[in-house]
Design a protein around this motif. Structure first.
Motif, mmCIF file in Angstrom:
data_model
loop_
_atom_site.group_PDB
_atom_site.id
_atom_site.type_symbol
_atom_site.label_atom_id
_atom_site.label_comp_id
_atom_site.label_asym_id
_atom_site.label_seq_id
_atom_site.Cartn_x
_atom_site.Cartn_y
_atom_site.Cartn_z
ATOM 1 N N ASN A 28 0.848 -1.175 0.000
ATOM 2 C CA ASN A 28 0.000 0.000 0.000
ATOM 3 C C ASN A 28 0.885 1.227 0.000
ATOM 4 O OD1 ASN A 28 -2.900 0.885 0.217
ATOM 5 N ND2 ASN A 28 -2.045 2.057 1.917
ATOM 6 N N ARG A 29 0.396 2.287 -0.652
ATOM 7 C CA ARG A 29 1.204 3.502 -0.734
ATOM 8 C C ARG A 29 1.580 4.002 0.653
ATOM 9 N NH1 ARG A 29 -1.559 8.300 -3.904
ATOM 10 N NH2 ARG A 29 -2.767 8.391 -1.965
ATOM 11 N N THR A 30 0.647 3.960 1.602
ATOM 12 C CA THR A 30 0.942 4.285 2.993
ATOM 13 C C THR A 30 1.172 2.977 3.736
ATOM 14 O OG1 THR A 30 -0.429 6.261 2.897
ATOM 15 C CG2 THR A 30 0.089 5.401 5.082
ATOM 16 N N ARG A 31 2.371 2.772 4.207
ATOM 17 C CA ARG A 31 2.758 1.477 4.763
ATOM 18 C C ARG A 31 1.974 1.108 6.025
ATOM 19 N NH1 ARG A 31 7.238 -2.014 4.242
ATOM 20 N NH2 ARG A 31 7.546 -3.276 6.121
ATOM 21 N N LYS A 33 -1.111 1.031 6.769
ATOM 22 C CA LYS A 33 -2.242 0.140 6.537
ATOM 23 C C LYS A 33 -1.776 -1.284 6.278
ATOM 24 C CE LYS A 33 -5.898 3.230 4.993
ATOM 25 N NZ LYS A 33 -6.946 3.449 3.969
ATOM 26 N N ARG A 303 -4.409 5.320 0.704
ATOM 27 C CA ARG A 303 -3.601 6.234 1.507
ATOM 28 C C ARG A 303 -2.298 5.561 1.881
ATOM 29 N NH1 ARG A 303 -6.057 10.793 3.157
ATOM 30 N NH2 ARG A 303 -8.298 10.914 3.104
#
Length: 303
Positions: A28-31, A33, A303
């Motif tokens: 995921n782009r935001t780690r 998550k 995110r």
């Protein structure tokens, strides 16, 4: 299996896969998550390309054309021949066709598999897949898909699944507007929201969508299972597909106007059933805009 994209839908899909006992690698782009799922047994890949090197079946769940095309291109560039890319996003037939061409050149098998349902439906084990692509490839990944949802409908070999998904979302958007108008009519005439929804649900108009939205509407809960902004995006895709097909869709054009107005009024991050709140406001019923505060935490975005 690999999964890229941990918005509301992607996270729910990941939970189903883990619960079924399949090994799972996520990105995921935001780690942060991804790390929540790492605590449940998933591996975390730092990049889409790294994930493609660890999985034979790779599912993408992304919010729009740009995100899907960028991620899919990275995956295909890094993938071994024979890997299966299954995309469950709602994206345009045009972008999907470009990815199909890239995948074919790289020896990557590609299934378009947009889904019908929301995160609650996923967690209940009732998700439906609309699939186009090679039937033999679909048979190979059938056990993984059925661990996520029980209903798989094959609709063609190319971009047909994209069009079917857009058609379904058009119907759902119109239903949300019709429910909103019916409720506003009832409340303006002294009919309680609860009574009208009860009659709606048991009537010939009582589609499953009415039942899904009854409890949130009664609680004034407009937290997003699917945001108004994303529904506007999907109606844009519907209108683009209609233009490509040389047809006019009057209701789709009208829904674009309603959704855009609701987004402009501040309901973009709320569930798209907030069309009801917007309509209440413009028709002069009691202001329910304060309820929007419940709706900003659960956006269906990456995110």
């Amino acid at each position: 299996m690999g999964l890229i994209g941990l918005g509301n839908m992607g996270t729910a899909i990941a939970e189903r896969v883990l619960d079924a006992g399949f090994p799972l690698v996520v990105h995921n782009r935001t780690r942060a998550k991804a790390e929540l799922l790492e605590n449940r047994g998933a591996e975390v890949a730092d990049t889409p390309g790294q994930l493609a090197d660890r999985a034979d079946v790779l599912v993408t769940s992304l919010p729009d054309d740009a995100a899907f095309e960028a991620v899919a291109a990275q995956v295909i560039d890094a993938a071994r021949p024979g890997i299966v890319l299954v995309d469950v996003s709602t994206v345009s037939p045009e972008v999907s066709a470009r990815i199909a061409s890239l995948a074919e050149s790289a020896g990557v098998e590609y299934l378009r598999a947009p889904v019908s349902g929301n995160p609650t439906v996923v967690r209940a084990g009732n998700l439906s897949f609309i699939v186009s692509g090679d039937r033999e490839t679909l048979e190979r990944v059938d056990p993984v898909l059925r661990a996520i949802g029980p209903t798989i409908t094959h609709v063609g070999e190319a971009e047909q699944a994209r069009v079917v998904k857009l058609a379904i979302n058009l119907m759902i958007a119109v239903l949300a507007q019709v429910i909103s108008e019916a409720l506003v009519l009832g409340e303006a005439s002294g009919v309680s929201r609860e009574a009208l929804l009860e009659v709606m649900g048991s009537s010939a108009a009582g589609a499953p969508f009415v039942k899904y939205k009854t409890e949130p509407l009664l609680r004034d809960d407009f937290s997003a299972t699917f945001t108004t902004a994303l529904m506007e995006k999907d109606i844009d895709l519907v209108l683009d597909a209609a233009a490509d097909g040389g047809v006019e869709l009057p209701l789709a054009s009208e829904m674009k106007a309603h959704l855009h107005a609701a987004v402009e009024a501040g309901y973009g991050d709320a569930d798209f059933i907030s069309l009801f709140l917007y309509l209440r406001g413009v028709t002069g019923l009691d202001d329910a805009a304060s309820n929007i505060s419940n709706a900003t935490d659960q956006q269906e975005v990456l995110r």
